[in-house]
Design a protein around this motif. Structure first.
Motif, PDB file in Angstrom:
ATOM      1  N   ARG A 196      12.378   5.101   0.939  1.00 40.55           N
ATOM      2  CA  ARG A 196      12.197   4.559   2.289  1.00 40.55           C
ATOM      3  C   ARG A 196      11.807   5.637   3.283  1.00 40.55           C
ATOM      4  NH1 ARG A 196      16.398   0.945   0.638  1.00 40.55           N
ATOM      5  NH2 ARG A 196      17.992   2.469   1.264  1.00 40.55           N
ATOM      6  N   ARG A 197      12.430   6.814   3.181  1.00 45.64           N
ATOM      7  CA  ARG A 197      12.074   7.900   4.105  1.00 45.64           C
ATOM      8  C   ARG A 197      10.627   8.329   3.902  1.00 45.64           C
ATOM      9  NH1 ARG A 197      17.292   9.836   2.737  1.00 45.64           N
ATOM     10  NH2 ARG A 197      16.397  11.404   1.342  1.00 45.64           N
ATOM     11  N   THR A 198      10.240   8.491   2.634  1.00 40.56           N
ATOM     12  CA  THR A 198       8.863   8.888   2.331  1.00 40.56           C
ATOM     13  C   THR A 198       7.883   7.823   2.791  1.00 40.56           C
ATOM     14  OG1 THR A 198       9.589  10.159   0.406  1.00 40.56           O
ATOM     15  CG2 THR A 198       7.281   9.504   0.464  1.00 40.56           C
ATOM     16  N   ARG A 199       8.178   6.585   2.444  1.00 43.90           N
ATOM     17  CA  ARG A 199       7.324   5.458   2.825  1.00 43.90           C
ATOM     18  C   ARG A 199       7.098   5.421   4.331  1.00 43.90           C
ATOM     19  NH1 ARG A 199      10.503   0.026   3.015  1.00 43.90           N
ATOM     20  NH2 ARG A 199      11.095   1.079   4.959  1.00 43.90           N
ATOM     21  N   ASP A 200       8.158   5.587   5.108  1.00 41.93           N
ATOM     22  CA  ASP A 200       8.040   5.474   6.559  1.00 41.93           C
ATOM     23  C   ASP A 200       7.279   6.653   7.157  1.00 41.93           C
ATOM     24  OD1 ASP A 200       9.416   3.109   6.362  1.00 41.93           O
ATOM     25  OD2 ASP A 200      11.323   3.918   7.076  1.00 41.93           O
ATOM     26  N   ARG A 201       7.477   7.856   6.596  1.00 43.54           N
ATOM     27  CA  ARG A 201       6.737   9.017   7.102  1.00 43.54           C
ATOM     28  C   ARG A 201       5.238   8.862   6.844  1.00 43.54           C
ATOM     29  NH1 ARG A 201       9.232  14.559   5.131  1.00 43.54           N
ATOM     30  NH2 ARG A 201       7.741  15.356   6.689  1.00 43.54           N
ATOM     31  N   LEU A 202       4.888   8.353   5.677  1.00 46.12           N
ATOM     32  CA  LEU A 202       3.471   8.187   5.352  1.00 46.12           C
ATOM     33  C   LEU A 202       2.873   6.958   6.027  1.00 46.12           C
ATOM     34  CD1 LEU A 202       3.542   9.215   1.582  1.00 46.12           C
ATOM     35  CD2 LEU A 202       2.705  10.554   3.530  1.00 46.12           C
ATOM     36  N   ALA A 203       3.683   5.947   6.295  1.00 41.84           N
ATOM     37  CA  ALA A 203       3.187   4.763   7.000  1.00 41.84           C
ATOM     38  C   ALA A 203       2.702   5.115   8.402  1.00 41.84           C
ATOM     39  CB  ALA A 203       4.278   3.694   7.070  1.00 41.84           C
ATOM     40  N   ALA A 204       3.264   6.195   8.982  1.00 41.84           N
ATOM     41  CA  ALA A 204       2.855   6.616  10.318  1.00 41.84           C
ATOM     42  C   ALA A 204       1.392   7.057  10.361  1.00 41.84           C
ATOM     43  CB  ALA A 204       3.754   7.753  10.807  1.00 41.84           C
ATOM     44  N   LEU A 205       0.797   7.342   9.199  1.00 39.37           N
ATOM     45  CA  LEU A 205      -0.610   7.732   9.143  1.00 39.37           C
ATOM     46  C   LEU A 205      -1.543   6.529   9.108  1.00 39.37           C
ATOM     47  CD1 LEU A 205       0.732  10.475   8.507  1.00 39.37           C
ATOM     48  CD2 LEU A 205      -1.123  10.903   6.900  1.00 39.37           C
ATOM     49  N   ASN A 206      -0.976   5.319   9.192  1.00 36.49           N
ATOM     50  CA  ASN A 206      -1.802   4.108   9.240  1.00 36.49           C
ATOM     51  C   ASN A 206      -2.727   3.993   8.032  1.00 36.49           C
ATOM     52  OD1 ASN A 206      -2.818   1.720  10.445  1.00 36.49           O
ATOM     53  ND2 ASN A 206      -4.517   2.841  11.364  1.00 36.49           N
ATOM     54  N   PRO A 207      -2.177   4.102   6.805  1.00 37.86           N
ATOM     55  CA  PRO A 207      -3.037   4.005   5.618  1.00 37.86           C
ATOM     56  C   PRO A 207      -3.587   2.591   5.452  1.00 37.86           C
ATOM     57  CG  PRO A 207      -0.742   3.950   4.962  1.00 37.86           C
ATOM     58  CD  PRO A 207      -0.757   4.253   6.436  1.00 37.86           C
ATOM     59  N   ASP A 208      -4.633   2.474   4.633  1.00 41.92           N
ATOM     60  CA  ASP A 208      -5.199   1.158   4.342  1.00 41.92           C
ATOM     61  C   ASP A 208      -4.245   0.322   3.499  1.00 41.92           C
ATOM     62  OD1 ASP A 208      -8.235   1.098   5.257  1.00 41.92           O
ATOM     63  OD2 ASP A 208      -7.746   3.113   4.573  1.00 41.92           O
ATOM     64  N   TYR A 209      -3.526   0.964   2.592  1.00 42.29           N
ATOM     65  CA  TYR A 209      -2.508   0.264   1.818  1.00 42.29           C
ATOM     66  C   TYR A 209      -1.620   1.271   1.109  1.00 42.29           C
ATOM     67  CZ  TYR A 209      -5.371   1.088  -2.405  1.00 42.29           C
ATOM     68  OH  TYR A 209      -6.081   1.663  -3.424  1.00 42.29           O
ATOM     69  N   MET A 210      -0.493   0.773   0.614  1.00 43.79           N
ATOM     70  CA  MET A 210       0.409   1.545  -0.227  1.00 43.79           C
ATOM     71  C   MET A 210       0.592   0.782  -1.538  1.00 43.79           C
ATOM     72  SD  MET A 210       3.380   2.643   2.480  1.00 43.79           S
ATOM     73  CE  MET A 210       3.128   3.963   3.687  1.00 43.79           C
ATOM     74  N   SER A 211       0.468   1.462  -2.663  1.00 46.73           N
ATOM     75  CA  SER A 211       0.633   0.794  -3.959  1.00 46.73           C
ATOM     76  C   SER A 211       1.950   1.213  -4.600  1.00 46.73           C
ATOM     77  CB  SER A 211      -0.541   1.112  -4.883  1.00 46.73           C
ATOM     78  OG  SER A 211      -0.513   2.468  -5.292  1.00 46.73           O
ATOM     79  N   VAL A 212       2.426   0.351  -5.493  1.00 46.11           N
ATOM     80  CA  VAL A 212       3.686   0.608  -6.201  1.00 46.11           C
ATOM     81  C   VAL A 212       3.450   0.393  -7.689  1.00 46.11           C
ATOM     82  CG1 VAL A 212       6.134   0.038  -6.421  1.00 46.11           C
ATOM     83  CG2 VAL A 212       4.993  -0.218  -4.201  1.00 46.11           C
ATOM     84  N   THR A 213       3.869   1.357  -8.498  1.00 44.45           N
ATOM     85  CA  THR A 213       3.582   1.325  -9.934  1.00 44.45           C
ATOM     86  C   THR A 213       4.482   0.330 -10.665  1.00 44.45           C
ATOM     87  OG1 THR A 213       5.119   3.124 -10.434  1.00 44.45           O
ATOM     88  CG2 THR A 213       2.852   3.733  -9.886  1.00 44.45           C
ATOM     89  N   PHE A 214       4.119   0.095 -11.920  1.00 40.86           N
ATOM     90  CA  PHE A 214       4.769  -0.888 -12.788  1.00 40.86           C
ATOM     91  C   PHE A 214       5.161  -0.154 -14.054  1.00 40.86           C
ATOM     92  CE2 PHE A 214       4.664  -4.959 -15.262  1.00 40.86           C
ATOM     93  CZ  PHE A 214       5.309  -5.782 -14.343  1.00 40.86           C
ATOM     94  N   GLY A 215       6.432  -0.158 -14.428  1.00 47.35           N
ATOM     95  CA  GLY A 215       6.915   0.657 -15.538  1.00 47.35           C
ATOM     96  C   GLY A 215       6.404   0.217 -16.892  1.00 47.35           C
TER      97      GLY A 215
END
Length: 296
Positions: free
Chosen positions: A28-47
């Motif tokens: 969550r901390r990482t996600r929120d820090r990087l979300a501040a850069l206004n990315p086009d999207y964030m992806s999440v992997t599948f095990g």
């Protein structure tokens, strides 16, 4: 080669789903820090074998709900049935998720496979049942998939995924700009014309990087390995990380100048190295300015 367009390059970040409460806090901390850069999207992997299916879904829905950044789940062929895939995709659509990263996926350690053998089968399935409701990204390999019989066979497989309905592609990470140039020339020869976004791995942990590179077939150039080993022997992590930052920053600049549509960062759920790379490239200011213009 194309010149970089005046438009801000696309920016996206990849995470893996947290496995426990401690990892969830870091995520969550990482996600929120990087979300501040206004990315086009964030992806999440599948095990491997679909082992993180519920955690992937939860992380995706949390991104979509809590950050305002579009989320893109990885969807794998492994250990699924078609009813389960449709149930999952329906849930994503209901939550406003409209981008997928479609992959074959890693096979379970004990062997076995899923309802589909290859990513192309899953791309066709999504297009058959959902039309154009999802934007589909697929994987490609500038240095060849480790299981491919030849570079041409690998390219033909990539072309087949494009013809099946892929909208874009993300590369496996690499460190050789010449490998990217050759790959793009080969794609042009094959009439592959979808946007291909370089996947970029920050250099922070050499032992982990060697392990990942061996598994995925990414080449770790000797000149990089030799310098990092020297700093490892001297326990000079500061120099190692500074060197890694310089190497990856230079690679990203060359890629964007050569016409790459953007950068997809493999964050490993850590923000610092990716933030520094974005700052070096001026992507932080460009993305923040773009977000301000969109909001005005």
């Amino acid at each position: 080669m194309m010149n970089r367009s005046a438009q801000s390059p696309q920016l996206s970040f990849e995470f893996f789903p947290p496995r426990n409460d401690e990892q969830a806090d870091v995520f969550r901390r990482t996600r929120d820090r990087l979300a501040a850069l206004n990315p086009d999207y964030m992806s999440v992997t599948f095990g491997a074998g679909g082992s993180t299916r519920s955690r992937t879904r939860d992380a995706v829905l949390d991104i979509q709900r809590e950050t305002g950044v579009p989320a893109a789940p990885h969807i794998s062929c492994m250990s699924e049935d078609t009813d389960g895939i449709r149930e999952l995709l329906d849930a994503y659509l209901d939550a406003g998720v409209d981008r997928l990263v479609v992959l074959r996926g890693d096979r379970p350690s004990g062997g076995g496979s899923g309802v589909f053998d290859h990513a192309i089968d899953l791309v066709r399935f999504v297009r058959e049942h959902y039309g154009r409701r999802f934007h589909i990204e697929v994987a490609c390999y500038p240095e060849m998939h480790p299981e491919a019989s030849s570079p041409d066979a690998d390219l033909r497989h990539f072309r087949d995924k494009v013809e099946a309905g892929a909208d874009g592609a993300i590369t496996q990470y690499f460190f050789s700009f010449s490998a990217w140039e050759r790959f793009m020339d080969d794609c042009a020869r094959m009439n592959i014309d979808i946007p291909i976004t370089p996947g970029i791995m920050p250099i922070t942990n050499f032992a982990r990087l060697k392990r990942f590179s061996k598994m995925c077939g990414a080449d770790l150039p000797k000149w990089i390995s030799k310098r990092i080993r020297a700093w490892e022997r001297e326990d000079d992590l500061r120099s190692l990380r500074a060197f890694g930052e310089d190497v990856v920053t230079d690679l990203c600049r060359r890629l964007l100048d050569a016409g790459a549509p953007g950068i997809h960062f493999y964050t490993l759920n850590r923000a610092r190295a990716t933030l520094r790379l974005c700052r070096n490239l001026g992507l932080d200011e460009q993305r923040e300015s773009a977000g301000q213009r969109a909001a005005s």
